[in-house]
Each structure stands twice: as structure tokens, then as C-alpha cells.
Design a protein around this motif. Structure first.
Motif, PDB file in Angstrom:
ATOM      1  N   TYR A   9      -6.945  -9.069  35.506  1.00 37.34           N
ATOM      2  CA  TYR A   9      -7.838  -8.901  34.291  1.00 37.34           C
ATOM      3  C   TYR A   9      -8.184  -7.690  33.780  1.00 37.34           C
ATOM      4  O   TYR A   9      -8.284  -7.478  32.629  1.00 37.34           O
ATOM      5  N   ALA A  10      -8.331  -6.656  34.701  1.00 39.49           N
ATOM      6  CA  ALA A  10      -8.628  -5.284  34.234  1.00 39.49           C
ATOM      7  C   ALA A  10      -7.482  -4.732  33.501  1.00 39.49           C
ATOM      8  O   ALA A  10      -7.634  -4.075  32.600  1.00 39.49           O
ATOM      9  N   MET A  11      -6.315  -5.007  33.949  1.00 39.72           N
ATOM     10  CA  MET A  11      -5.058  -4.698  33.410  1.00 39.72           C
ATOM     11  C   MET A  11      -5.004  -5.095  31.835  1.00 39.72           C
ATOM     12  O   MET A  11      -4.260  -4.243  30.834  1.00 39.72           O
ATOM     13  N   TRP A  12      -5.232  -6.491  31.839  1.00 39.17           N
ATOM     14  CA  TRP A  12      -5.152  -7.096  30.373  1.00 39.17           C
ATOM     15  C   TRP A  12      -6.004  -6.112  29.472  1.00 39.17           C
ATOM     16  O   TRP A  12      -5.648  -6.080  28.489  1.00 39.17           O
ATOM     17  N   LEU A  13      -7.333  -5.952  30.032  1.00 40.59           N
ATOM     18  CA  LEU A  13      -8.325  -5.414  29.225  1.00 40.59           C
ATOM     19  C   LEU A  13      -7.628  -3.819  28.688  1.00 40.59           C
ATOM     20  O   LEU A  13      -7.953  -3.391  27.532  1.00 40.59           O
ATOM     21  N   PHE A  14      -7.230  -3.019  29.404  1.00 39.40           N
ATOM     22  CA  PHE A  14      -6.676  -1.605  29.414  1.00 39.40           C
ATOM     23  C   PHE A  14      -5.696  -1.975  28.482  1.00 39.40           C
ATOM     24  O   PHE A  14      -5.774  -0.954  27.434  1.00 39.40           O
ATOM     25  N   GLN A  15      -4.736  -2.805  28.617  1.00 40.18           N
ATOM     26  CA  GLN A  15      -3.441  -2.663  27.796  1.00 40.18           C
ATOM     27  C   GLN A  15      -4.033  -3.138  26.308  1.00 40.18           C
ATOM     28  O   GLN A  15      -3.371  -3.027  25.366  1.00 40.18           O
TER      29      GLN A  15
END
Lengths: 445, 445, 445
Positions: free
Chosen positions: C101-107
Motif C-alpha cells: 500500500y505504501a509503495m502504491w502511494l509513493f508511486q
């Protein structure tokens, strides 16, 4: 193994904490830029913006070449392998290496803050070349020297020496720099304002009466102050430097908040009690007075003490601001009342209100177990150290920055011409006005 | 040993996480200030800025003295040693002590948010002394009571009680406060707007037709909204409070984002489909509607559900905003549509869309294993709890803030005179205009 | 046990780090909005604000549905259980799930950045429906494809493949995306500017001479740039993605700073040496040029190299900006000189200045131990890879976005009418002016 994993994680957390703080303190540069822009007249907006931008940019290059090596060149433990490494940020060997880059960044943001304080006091009349000169002097030499004295491992004011602090007690208690950062910046600001003289028209020709010269945007001033407050949460709590002391950081964050709240409300109250309507500007300057006052003592005082420190800081700000006007010194941003005088108060406040338990926890008990606040039950040792700190930082800053500003004045490089001042620095020196609301309409014809 | 190092590190990480969140939520204060300043007419800018500044400053002092003790005085476990400690933030004993200061700070920022919401609804006509009165009431009593009920260890709505929640199910699911923060602020805002009556000229004298009163700067409104969105990443994800639940935090951050995106686009689409051009303001208010709607359910819903919650939140905002105008209630910032009505929707949305796995993971399985979203397959227990929560928070807020505003109105302290309103609050009450673009030119003569 | 606690903590720290970065990069959206708003004429302010708001909102929905799955659909390791999961962010199984989830947000924040770059280049004349079209194409397909190629586990440019990188060496060294993000955004920006043609009046009808069209607020431009710099501390250092590499992050933060400082000062110096007064705008664009140039190489270069990279980046910006004007291409924000041309320079700079030790530490030694900077002693392998990367990203972006803008132009959907352009987009397309300073006064009658 797990033990190594934990040690590595702790080291990574030290870096994270410093980066987090560095980013917040860097953002204060944006806060200063907007506060100062909003507090000057529209015709000098680009001038003050450019100074703030360059305080970060030029400041970075100066800090990389000579500022940081002078200030904290001992950060790598001064081993043979690390000799001269801080110059141009070559890589360190040994235990300090893990936080070395992050520490440079955090301290760069502090240095930029110190330089930026001056730009407010000399606003609306200082020549751009003079700005470049004093910024080099301040970021490259005057401020780094104070940091070396006050925070270095070998500084004669420092609380962080391996041996017994030179001055006794805990050495100078100045956790986030009421003295080291704000007095230095504020002291140079005062010298700048004195040598430059007041803005044309600030004091009525015959009567000497103060003429109001309101800034052009309260919104920018308020936005800038909010950003400064936000950034101060990096400035004060992250001055723990290491991650292992988050209790100190949380206490510092609360003290920072309560002092700002207290000083903001008190300054507004003083203003209103002086038969004025409740204006925004006193509240904003009060907040800043509270933030500067608590920078030094934030980690060693109780919550109630931070409220008192802010309360007194409000009066320090108010009285010193009036005093400057009485002395016909024109500091357009009140930079020296906020940073110099409240900075002095912050250094002294540590000597009065430092709690024994907190002080021992933060500064250790090897040499200064009984060196805490005079009003908290200690003898006057620590308070004496704080007084010496004020005198040393003040004298050094006044003399060194005084020499710079005197030289600039003697060589006619300090101040713009009366015509340029009247026209505004933006149109006379920076390629035109900051605002062009009409330009769309001109194109309609 | 390593085990102790790990425990200490976890405790330090809890503090870091709370400080990080507190800073972000504090920065929302800046966002509100700019959004509100941009959304009022230029003549009332300083008034609204001062209120926002004081919501933080006065709020801090009130929160320190009585707000926090009422709200979360049980934070130290109510042991003998901690009795009365939250007053004036004396130090706690025991396990809660490590995050105690950081928790105070985080909750202070929430309290300031709650108070600030009101300033938008009463903008451009509320007397400054009335503002001081309702802020004391809201920050010192009305809001802390709701927090105690909803988030305290002994609150009758709370999901965090040691025993079975009083209302059954998981107790109130309101993770970051759609109900506890936004309904409370928004409910008081609605009462303020009702008792104050509309701004002069808002409804045409005879026809009652709505007269457009556009704010003076879309740039400030957009900047404020961006800062609010940024700060909301502290508000929602950091409401995990402890560091050990970063999975919940990441999920909350994604839900926050998708709801804001969905509601922003939907509100703009509703606006355009109503035969309007694509304006900025609906998109901004839509984003805020989405952020408020998702505050409560952010940790317990799927990504797709957060998109739906934002989508419906956009309609809740749109319809309630129209409804207020139909009822001749003038809320200049649409504070009650955004915070009260979307806050209600957020509380109910948890009862509809809470995912079983997430809910059990966040709220435990001791009492409420089968208490999750009605539309996700659960029976209506949790939805019933959410409805009760809405009724309790709404009733309490309407009545308590209604008493405050009624008293102020009855004593003629609530509203400024028609002359002052017409002249603008800045020149009549706050020492002059917020903008002085002409002052540079005046000096040229 | 302790070992599990440590592993869980490390995993939580990965999430914290990504969230921290995502928030900062999201805040860049606010920076772009203000920089662009300040750099256009007042009559087009709402138009540019709305585009920036929608780049985040619409971008979020597109990134959720198709952008992220295309770009990083392999993030879950492409197991059977995870097949198709990235679509609509369903939950992953296995080791990648903790940061998913955090990766989705960062990207997502990166994707929004890429789209926003274009809005500057097409400012003041692009139709709103055309904006919607190219944003869908860019966020949903053109940019995700580049991310898949450059950062995915199976991309043919990627340095993160399980097997030997297809292009040899380390695969493309583009740590935070000088190429992947900025060239893609900047390339589409250039295509947009070319197909739209210049703003009416930008080049004098007969002589073709450039007519100055200054933006309406230097304050907004400066504020936007400060926010961008602040946000860039998420963009570059947090591109380590995992928490275990904070040394790389700190080095990246320092490099980011020094390159920005160096390029800011250099661009201002070039401007002044060209017989101009020291204006703010060159310093701001110079800072951005430095930030874009260092995005790619930030983790693998020495501090001194970052100063040189910024220095050269300033010239790249200056020369390409002049070149566009010579070619009668009107890019109101200089978006393509900053993002495309400095982006190209950033990709090449990694091939020239990458330090062996840092490169091996960041990119491993399995395949590319000797693939580092050509000027640092390596053979030309890695530089060759970088050149191929520039050619591939450039060709793809030009062709794909060229098709989009060509189609929009051919169908007459691309540009607003001359009358609307003259009147300003705000009044003709967005419901009225962004500023209403007079409205308070109108009500006084």
C-alpha cells in the motif's frame, strides 16, 4: 545476528531522525522568506525573496567549503584517517561516519537560518553586493566559530567536551541554539540595522516620530509564521541529534508549543492593553519570540516553565522592540528583538528554570550533576555559565559583524541610493515588480 | 541486552510516530487559515487569520490546563501515582509515560482543528469577544467531553474500554474522528451560523435569492486545501497511535487518498453537470468532503470502498450545502456541509463498509469479532452502534454549543454592528487592511 | 521472540519511510501548483490551479485502476495468488505485501508529478478537455510504461531484474527518475508546447522577437519552488524504498542539496553576466534544474560531483531555454528545459560521475561491478547504457505523446479560441477571476 541488526537499525534511525529534522529546518527558510516578504512594502518583495533563496543556495556552497569544517570539523573524532575530511564532505572513517552526511545537512539548515535573520533587519535599503559580503562572513566564519565554541567537542563554551567543561557546570546549556543560532543571527541583524540607518521616512524629519510602514501582506506574514512554527519542530526536538532520546524530543516539542502559545497570547494581550485593537502582527511576532526563547531550554524545562518562559519572552520582545524605536534604530522585521533579545532571554532561562532530573538526563552527571536552574534549587554556577555564554556570543557577534558592516559602510557599498530606495529595490535592482496583475489586461488591447 | 534495546527502540518509535503526526496535524492549522482567508472577502482577512492563529495559541493553553485532562485524563492508567497528573502536564509514572508528552501534542493539534472549523462558518460577522468565548467552551469542554466518550478508556461510546464496550459491537468505530472531531466542530459551526444569521446581503431582501459572495483569492483557497490534504496524512494514518501497526497506517493513507480523489472529481462533475463551468472551488470542497468522510473508516475499509465513500461523500456535501442555502443559513466556508454532514456520513460508512479482517485486526476480536460493516456481511449491530454515535455526538454538540451561541446572542455579544460588517472587520476591529499594496507608492511622493 | 520483533520493526520502518516520502512528494503537487500559478498571468490562475488539483485527484483514480498495475504490477512477485492483484489494489500475498500500500502511494505521487510537468508547458492556451485527454494518456499509459521498463522487475531497461540486466552494466541507473519521471513529463511537455503553438503575442508578428510575458506573482513562484525543494527530499532520498539503506538516503539528500545550491547560484550568475540585474526567476529555475539533474545520480555520486552536476545543469537549462525561443517554441514555465533537458543530463551524469563504491553498494556487484562512471575510471559500458536509456525514453515519450497531441490538434480539441485566450481562461472557462479584491468594496454601496 539480531544484535547487529538492532545496532544497524539504531544507526539508520539516527540518520532518519536527522534527515527529518533537516527537512523541517530547511522549510523554515521558506517561512522566513514569506514572513519577510509580507512584512516589507510590495516594491521590495523580490529583493527579500532573492536574499532568502540565496541564503539557502549560497549558504549551501559556503557551508560545504568552509562553514561546516570550521564549525564541526571535529565531528569525525579527529583521527588521522579523518584529518581534513569535513572540507568538501569527503567520507569519514569510523563510528561517526553513519550520521555524518545527515549531520552536515541538519547543520546547513541551521546556518541558513542564522544568515536569514539578518535579511529582515536590513530590508528595504541594503545593497545587494553588501548582502553577499555579510552572508559570506556570517555563514563562512562568524556563525561557524560560535558553533565550534558552543557545540563542538573542543569548544570553550561547549557542554559536549570529553573533559570537564571549561566554564564549569554543564558548560553552556543551549540545546537548540537560543544563543548559538538566534543571538548570532540577531546580533548581526542589529549591527546591520545600526550601520545602515533607518529607512527614509521611518522617523519624521523634525519630530523624530515613528512613521508606520506596514508590510504589504498580512497573509504572507501569517503563512510564513505558521511555516516557521512547523519547521521549529525540527529545530528544537531534533536537536537531540541521536534517536535514542525521543523522550527529550517529545518534551522539547511540548515546551516549544507551550512557549509559542504563551508568548503569542501574551504579546497580543500587551498590544490590546496598550489601547490597540487586536492586530495579527503582534500575535505572529509573539509566537516567534516564544519559539526563540524556548530553543535553548526546550529539553530541560517543565511544561509549566515553558509557559513562563514564553510569557516573559513576550515582554522581552515588546520592550526591546520599543527600545530600538526610542533609539531610532529601524529593524523592519523586528529581527533583533525577536532573535537577539529573546535569544539572550532563552540562554538565561536555561540557567533559571532547568529542571535537575531533565538536565542530568540530557547533559549527564559526570561534571554538572548540580548545575541546573537557579530558581529550581541549584546554586548559581550554571546561571553564571549562561551569563558568560551570553557575553561571549554577544561580544563576538557584535564585534565581528560590526567590522563587516563598518567596512561596507566606509566603502559606500552598504546602502542603495535614496532614489533607488524610493523607487523600490525590485524595479531599481531586480528587473521589475514582484507582482504583475495588470499584464493580462494589457494584452487584451 | 538486545531484548531491552528492542523494547526501548519500539517505545522511541511510538514517540517518533506521534510527533510526526502531531507536526502534520498542526500544519493543518495553516491550511485552514489560508483556505478560510482565501474564501472570505479581502476586508475580513486579518480577522480570520487571527482566529486561526489563536485557535493554536489559546487552544494550547486551554488544552494544557483543562482540555486534555478532561479528554484523556485516564491516559496514565488512573493509578494512584498518576492521579491528577494530566493537569498542567505533570509527569506520569508507568508504562504510559513514554508517549505521554507526544500524545498530548498530537491531541492538541486535533483540538485546534475542531475549534478552527467553527471560524469558517461564523466568518465575516462574528464579534471577536464571542470568538474567544466559544473557543474556550469548545476546546476546554465540549470537544474534550466527546473525546472522553469516544476515545477514552472509560467512555460510554468508546472502542478502547478494558471491558466490553457499553454499546456492544466494537464500540464506536471512528478511527481518526469523522464524528469525534469533525461532527463536533461542524455541529458547533452550524449552531454558530444559525444564531448569527446570514451576512448582510447574502440573501436578497425581497426575493431571498442567494447572492454570490466569492472569496478574494482562489490561490489561497487552493494552497490551504493542499496543506490540509498534506496534514491529513498525519490526522488519519497516525491515529494508529502506536508504531506497531504501520500496515493499518499505510492502508489508512491509501484510503485517505482515494476518498479525496474520488470526492474531488465527483464534486467537480456534479458542478459541471449542473450546467456550470469547471470551477476550482467545488473540486477543493470535494477533496475536503472526501477527507472528512474517510477519517472515521480509513483503517477498516478496502481501497474500493474508500472510492465509494468519497463518491457518496461528494453528494452528501453537495446536497447539504444546497439545503443550508434553501434554509437561509449562511455558512461562508461550507464548514458544516463538509465537517458535520460528511462527518456523519463517515461514521455511518464505517458501519456499512468496514471489512471483517481489517476491523478485527484494528479493534480486536474479544468482543466485536462479528461487528463490522453491514454491507460486508455482518448483521446490523455495528451499524446500530454507529447510528447511536451520530445521535449522541450530534445532540451533545448542538445543545452545548447552542447554549453558548444563544447566550452570546442574548447578551448582544455575538455579532458585530452592520456598519462594521460593511466596512470590513479588518479596518473596524483589527487595525487596518490585510493588504497594503499602495503603501510603497505613497512613500514615493 | 526478539528476532521476530526486529524483523517486524524493520518491516514497519520500511512502511514509515515510504509513507514519509509519499507525503513529501505529494506536497510537491502543491509546489507545482503555486509555481505555475505565479508564473502565468493572473487571468489564467484558476485554470492552472484546477489542472494541478486534478493531476492529484484524477491521477489517483487512474493510478488505482490502470497506471500502477501497468507500471509495477509485478510488485507482488507475480505468484499465482497475486495474479492481477494490483488492479484496484486488492491485497497481496507474501513478502511484498507489507509495503504494498505504501509503495502504491509513493508511486502515485510520482505519477502525479510527471503529469503536472506538462501543465506548465501548455499553460494559458490549452483547452480543458484536451488536458483531460493527455492526463489520461500520460498517467494511465505513457508514464506507467516507462516505469515498467525502467524500474520494474522485468523491464528491459531496468536495474532491478532478477537476471542480468538486458542492456548490460547495471541496467539503467536512474535512482529517483531524472529520466523515468522528468524526461517523460518534460518530453510530453515539449510535444504539447510544439503542437499547441505559442501564446498569442509571445513572438512579435513581423520580427518574431520574443515578447516578455511575466507571471503575475514572484511570491507564488518562490513559495512553489521552496515547497518543491522541500518535497524533493522525499523524491530523491526516499527512492531507496527500503529503510535499511539510510546511508544512501543521507548521501542522496546531501547531493540533492548541493546540486540545487550550485545550479541556483550558477543560473543566477549566468543571468547577471548576461548584463541583467539579479532577478529571482533565474535563481528559482536554476534550483529546479539542479534538482532534476541530480534526481537520477543522487545516490551514487560524491558531494563534489553533485556540485558539478548542478553547475552543468544550470548551463543545460539556460541553453535549452534559449534554444526553444530561437525555435519559436513557447513553453511558459520552461518545463521542458528544466525537466526534459536537465532530465537527459541527469541520466548521462550517472554514466559519467557514478562512484564505484557507491554504485556497487546501491546496485550490487552481481553483474555490474565495473559499470560505474566513465569519468571515474570505468570503461564506457554504463555510459552506453545511459545513452540508450535516454534514447528509449525520449523516443517513446515523443512518439506516444506526439500522437496524443496530434490527434487533439487534428480534431480541433487542443486549443481554446483566440478570444478566450485573450479574455483569459478563468473568466471564459472557469467561472470568473481567481482574485476578487474589489468585492468587499462593492458591498459597501
Amino acid at each position: 545476528g539480531t544484535k547487529e541488526d538492532v545496532a544497524r537499525m539504531e544507526s539508520n534511525l539516527d540518520v532518519l531522525w536527522l534527515l527529518f529534522g533537516a527537512y523541517l529546518v530547511f522549510f523554515m527558510q521558506c517561512g522566513f522568506a514569506l514572513l519577510e516578504a509580507g512584512s516589507v512594502r510590495a516594491k521590495n518583495t523580490k529583493n527579500i525573496l532573492l536574499k532568502n533563496v540565496l541564503d539557502a543556495c549560497l549558504g549551501g556552497l559556503i557551508w560545504w567549503t568552509i562553514g561546516f569544517p570550521i564549525a564541526l570539523g571535529d565531528v569525525g573524532g579527529q583521527t588521522e584517517a579523518n584529518h581534513g575530511k569535513p572540507f568538501f564532505l569527503d567520507r569519514l572513517q569510523g563510528s561517526s561516519s553513519s550520521t555524518y552526511y545527515a549531520m552536515w545537512l541538519f547543520q546547513w539548515a541551521f546556518a541558513a537560518t542564522s544568515a536569514t535573520i539578518v535579511s529582515g533587519a536590513v530590508a528595504e535599503r541594503c545593497a545587494f553586493s553588501a548582502y553577499l559580503s555579510y552572508t559570506f562572513a556570517l555563514t563562512g566564519f562568524i556563525y561557524p566559530t560560535v558553533v565550534y565554541w558552543g557545540w563542538g567537542n573542543f569548544g570553550f563554551l561547549s557542554a559536549y567536551t570529553a573533559e570537564k567543561p571549561y566554564l564549569g557546570g554543564n558548560g553552556l546549556i543551549d540545546f537548540a541554539g537560543s544563543g548559538i543560532v538566534h543571538m548570532t543571527g540577531g546580533g548581526a541583524a542589529l549591527m546591520g540595522a545600526i550601520f545602515l540607518g533607518p529607512r527614509t521616512g521611518r522617523f519624521a524629519p523634525r519630530t523624530g516620530e515613528v512613521q508606520d510602514m506596514p508590510g504589504h501582506s498580512t497573509v504572507l506574514a501569517a503563512l510564513g509564521t505558521f511555516i516557521l512554527w512547523f519547521g521549529w519542530y525540527g529545530f528544537n526536538p531534533v536537536s537531540t541529534l541521536a534517536f535514542s532520546h525521543m523522550q527529550h524530543a517529545a518534551r522539547a516539542a511540548v515546551a516549544t508549543t507551550l512557549s509559542a502559545c504563551s508568548a503569542g497570547v501574551t504579546t497580543l494581550a500587551i498590544h490590546v492593553l496598550g489601547k490597540n485593537t487586536p492586530d495579527v502582527s503582534p500575535a505572529l511576532n509573539g509566537i516567534l519570540a516564544g519559539l526563540v526563547s524556548i530553543a535553548g531550554p526546550c529539553a530541560v524545562v517543565d511544561a509549566w516553565a515553558s509557559v513562563i518562559i514564553g510569557f516573559i519572552g513576550a515582554f522581552v520582545y515588546f520592550v526591546s522592540s520599543r527600545l530600538l524605536l526610542r533609539l531610532k534604530i529601524d529593524d523592519p522585521l523586528d529581527a533583533s528583538p525577536v532573535h537577539l533579545f529573546c535569544g539572550i532571554w532563552g540562554v538565561l532561562a536555561s540557567g533559571l528554570f532547568a529542571n535537575k532530573e531533565f538536565t542530568n538526563s540530557v547533559y549527564g552527571t559526570d561534571y554538572g550533576e548540580d548545575a541546573y536552574g537557579f530558581l529550581m534549587g541549584a546554586n548559581g554556577t550554571q546561571l553564571g555559565v549562561q551569563v558568560v555564554g551570553v557575553l561571549v556570543i554577544g561580544s563576538w557577534t557584535f564585534v565581528s559583524s560590526g567590522v563587516v558592516f563598518f567596512t561596507l559602510k566606509a566603502t559606500k557599498l552598504l546602502r542603495v541610493s535614496a532614489e533607488d530606495e524610493d523607487a523600490g529595490l525590485d524595479s531599481s535592482h531586480h528587473g521589475g515588480d514582484a507582482y504583475n496583475f495588470a499584464s493580462g489586461k494589457l494584452n487584451r488591447n
